[in-house]
Design a protein around this motif. Structure first.
Motif, PDB file in Angstrom:
ATOM      1  N   TYR A   7       8.108 -12.344  15.921  1.00  0.00           N
ATOM      2  CA  TYR A   7       7.886 -10.904  15.900  1.00  0.00           C
ATOM      3  C   TYR A   7       9.212 -10.156  15.956  1.00  0.00           C
ATOM      4  O   TYR A   7       9.990 -10.320  16.903  1.00  0.00           O
ATOM      5  CB  TYR A   7       7.012 -10.505  17.094  1.00  0.00           C
ATOM      6  CG  TYR A   7       6.582  -9.062  17.101  1.00  0.00           C
ATOM      7  CD1 TYR A   7       5.598  -8.607  16.226  1.00  0.00           C
ATOM      8  CD2 TYR A   7       7.127  -8.155  18.004  1.00  0.00           C
ATOM      9  CE1 TYR A   7       5.181  -7.283  16.243  1.00  0.00           C
ATOM     10  CE2 TYR A   7       6.709  -6.831  18.029  1.00  0.00           C
ATOM     11  CZ  TYR A   7       5.740  -6.403  17.140  1.00  0.00           C
ATOM     12  OH  TYR A   7       5.330  -5.100  17.166  1.00  0.00           O
ATOM     13  N   GLN A  10      10.081  -3.756  16.878  1.00  0.00           N
ATOM     14  CA  GLN A  10       9.534  -2.624  16.151  1.00  0.00           C
ATOM     15  C   GLN A  10       9.403  -1.427  17.084  1.00  0.00           C
ATOM     16  O   GLN A  10      10.032  -1.388  18.137  1.00  0.00           O
ATOM     17  CB  GLN A  10       8.191  -3.026  15.518  1.00  0.00           C
ATOM     18  CG  GLN A  10       8.347  -4.165  14.506  1.00  0.00           C
ATOM     19  CD  GLN A  10       7.057  -4.520  13.809  1.00  0.00           C
ATOM     20  OE1 GLN A  10       6.288  -3.646  13.384  1.00  0.00           O
ATOM     21  NE2 GLN A  10       6.794  -5.816  13.676  1.00  0.00           N
ATOM     22  N   TRP A 118       0.308 -10.443  17.588  1.00  0.00           N
ATOM     23  CA  TRP A 118      -0.382  -9.149  17.529  1.00  0.00           C
ATOM     24  C   TRP A 118      -1.911  -9.252  17.642  1.00  0.00           C
ATOM     25  O   TRP A 118      -2.528  -8.391  18.235  1.00  0.00           O
ATOM     26  CB  TRP A 118      -0.001  -8.366  16.269  1.00  0.00           C
ATOM     27  CG  TRP A 118      -0.188  -9.087  14.974  1.00  0.00           C
ATOM     28  CD1 TRP A 118      -1.355  -9.263  14.285  1.00  0.00           C
ATOM     29  CD2 TRP A 118       0.839  -9.734  14.200  1.00  0.00           C
ATOM     30  NE1 TRP A 118      -1.135  -9.986  13.137  1.00  0.00           N
ATOM     31  CE2 TRP A 118       0.207 -10.282  13.057  1.00  0.00           C
ATOM     32  CE3 TRP A 118       2.218  -9.891  14.360  1.00  0.00           C
ATOM     33  CZ2 TRP A 118       0.917 -10.983  12.070  1.00  0.00           C
ATOM     34  CZ3 TRP A 118       2.920 -10.589  13.391  1.00  0.00           C
ATOM     35  CH2 TRP A 118       2.284 -11.122  12.264  1.00  0.00           C
ATOM     36  N   GLY A 180       1.439   0.208  10.320  1.00  0.00           N
ATOM     37  CA  GLY A 180       2.236  -0.855   9.726  1.00  0.00           C
ATOM     38  C   GLY A 180       1.353  -1.785   8.918  1.00  0.00           C
ATOM     39  O   GLY A 180       0.148  -1.546   8.744  1.00  0.00           O
ATOM     40  N   PRO A 181       1.903  -2.892   8.424  1.00  0.00           N
ATOM     41  CA  PRO A 181       1.135  -3.802   7.567  1.00  0.00           C
ATOM     42  C   PRO A 181      -0.115  -4.361   8.241  1.00  0.00           C
ATOM     43  O   PRO A 181      -1.160  -4.498   7.590  1.00  0.00           O
ATOM     44  CB  PRO A 181       2.140  -4.916   7.253  1.00  0.00           C
ATOM     45  CG  PRO A 181       3.488  -4.285   7.429  1.00  0.00           C
ATOM     46  CD  PRO A 181       3.325  -3.285   8.525  1.00  0.00           C
ATOM     47  N   VAL A 182      -0.030  -4.696   9.527  1.00  0.00           N
ATOM     48  CA  VAL A 182      -1.197  -5.268  10.214  1.00  0.00           C
ATOM     49  C   VAL A 182      -2.329  -4.248  10.289  1.00  0.00           C
ATOM     50  O   VAL A 182      -3.484  -4.552   9.972  1.00  0.00           O
ATOM     51  CB  VAL A 182      -0.813  -5.757  11.629  1.00  0.00           C
ATOM     52  CG1 VAL A 182      -2.051  -6.182  12.403  1.00  0.00           C
ATOM     53  CG2 VAL A 182       0.175  -6.915  11.540  1.00  0.00           C
ATOM     54  N   ARG A 184      -2.767  -1.556   8.441  1.00  0.00           N
ATOM     55  CA  ARG A 184      -3.266  -1.238   7.099  1.00  0.00           C
ATOM     56  C   ARG A 184      -4.200  -2.329   6.598  1.00  0.00           C
ATOM     57  O   ARG A 184      -5.194  -2.056   5.919  1.00  0.00           O
ATOM     58  CB  ARG A 184      -2.107  -1.045   6.125  1.00  0.00           C
ATOM     59  CG  ARG A 184      -1.326   0.251   6.341  1.00  0.00           C
ATOM     60  CD  ARG A 184      -0.481   0.586   5.131  1.00  0.00           C
ATOM     61  NE  ARG A 184       0.499  -0.454   4.842  1.00  0.00           N
ATOM     62  CZ  ARG A 184       1.726  -0.501   5.359  1.00  0.00           C
ATOM     63  NH1 ARG A 184       2.128   0.464   6.195  1.00  0.00           N
ATOM     64  NH2 ARG A 184       2.561  -1.470   5.055  1.00  0.00           N
ATOM     65  N   GLY A 185      -3.878  -3.579   6.942  1.00  0.00           N
ATOM     66  CA  GLY A 185      -4.683  -4.699   6.474  1.00  0.00           C
ATOM     67  C   GLY A 185      -6.076  -4.729   7.059  1.00  0.00           C
ATOM     68  O   GLY A 185      -6.977  -5.348   6.467  1.00  0.00           O
ATOM     69  N   ARG A 186      -6.292  -4.108   8.226  1.00  0.00           N
ATOM     70  CA  ARG A 186      -7.634  -4.116   8.832  1.00  0.00           C
ATOM     71  C   ARG A 186      -8.145  -2.702   9.098  1.00  0.00           C
ATOM     72  O   ARG A 186      -9.028  -2.497   9.926  1.00  0.00           O
ATOM     73  CB  ARG A 186      -7.630  -4.939  10.115  1.00  0.00           C
ATOM     74  CG  ARG A 186      -6.741  -4.429  11.228  1.00  0.00           C
ATOM     75  CD  ARG A 186      -6.602  -5.476  12.306  1.00  0.00           C
ATOM     76  NE  ARG A 186      -6.059  -6.697  11.761  1.00  0.00           N
ATOM     77  CZ  ARG A 186      -5.576  -7.693  12.497  1.00  0.00           C
ATOM     78  NH1 ARG A 186      -5.618  -7.630  13.800  1.00  0.00           N
ATOM     79  NH2 ARG A 186      -5.093  -8.783  11.928  1.00  0.00           N
ATOM     80  N   GLU A 187      -7.574  -1.732   8.368  1.00  0.00           N
ATOM     81  CA  GLU A 187      -7.943  -0.328   8.560  1.00  0.00           C
ATOM     82  C   GLU A 187      -9.441  -0.109   8.344  1.00  0.00           C
ATOM     83  O   GLU A 187     -10.109   0.562   9.142  1.00  0.00           O
ATOM     84  CB  GLU A 187      -7.132   0.526   7.586  1.00  0.00           C
ATOM     85  CG  GLU A 187      -7.323   2.013   7.719  1.00  0.00           C
ATOM     86  CD  GLU A 187      -6.409   2.771   6.764  1.00  0.00           C
ATOM     87  OE1 GLU A 187      -6.703   3.961   6.534  1.00  0.00           O
ATOM     88  OE2 GLU A 187      -5.436   2.187   6.251  1.00  0.00           O
TER      89      GLU A 187
END
Length: 214
Positions: A7, A10, A118, A180-182, A184-187
């Motif tokens: 990680y 951030q 995460w 972030g990407p995580v 957005r991926g499970r929005e």
């Protein structure tokens, strides 16, 4: 140095570092950084004069933290293990925690690989509840926990559990950050669960400070 699968520091790391800067860290204070990742927070505490122990369940993270400490010329004890297991029987003046806190689909199975940093189960509390149970026994009188988590994983429950254990606990910092990407991926899944509104485009992070009375 951030190896693949570790990680990277951030916004949550930065928010916790700012909370750390508000604390008095006497020279030689015993500090624990649990879930250290690259060791960024452990290094910050060591620069303040703390006697720092860092723990991570990832061997890659342990390696990264050791290398980063050596490069910085700082002495940090870096241990491999799950949460507080490597420091059973020890006590600390300050505990720093940036645990996994993002709600994740897929039931309660343990995440694997980089996702261990995460993913935290369907309610985001797979690790948070364990920290709330165990940290009171690790703090010395007057000792402080600084923990960062998402507002999606119920900070009120964290504060309530810590208070029930006899600590003085409260949210002391908040920040809103773009997904972030995580996230957005499970929005879509988060919206279906009602954890995000149809218009939310930011996640709120909070710092919880808990202190054990002298």
């Amino acid at each position: 140095m951030v190896p693949p699968g570790v990680y990277a520091p951030q916004q949550d790391t930065a928010l916790l570092a700012r909370a750390l800067s508000d604390e008095s860290v006497p020279v030689g204070a015993a500090v624990l950084d649990v879930g250290t990742g690259t060791g960024a927070l452990a290094l910050a505490a060591a620069r303040r004069g703390g006697r720092v122990t860092a723990v991570d369940v990832s061997w890659r993270a342990v390696f990264a933290a050791r290398v980063n400490a050596a490069r910085a010329g700082l002495r940090i004890r870096v241990l491999h293990g799950d949460l507080f297991a490597p420091v059973r029987g020890e006590s600390f003046d300050l505990v720093l925690a940036n645990p996994p806190y993002v709600p994740a689909p897929g039931g309660r199975r343990r995440p694997r690989g980089a996702a261990r940093a995460w993913d935290a189960g369907p309610n985001g509390r797979m690790v948070l509840d364990g920290i709330c149970r165990e940290v009171p026994s690790l703090l010395r009188p007057g000792g402080v926990l600084l923990l960062v988590q998402s507002a999606l994983s119920d900070p009120g429950r964290t504060v309530g559990q810590l208070r029930a254990a006899g600590l003085k606990a409260a949210v002391v910092r908040r920040a809103r950050i773009a997904f972030g990407p995580v996230m957005r991926g499970r929005e879509r899944w988060l919206r279906q669960r009602g954890l995000l509104s149809t218009t939310d485009q930011e996640e709120e992070l909070v710092i919880i400070r808990a202190e054990l009375a002298v």
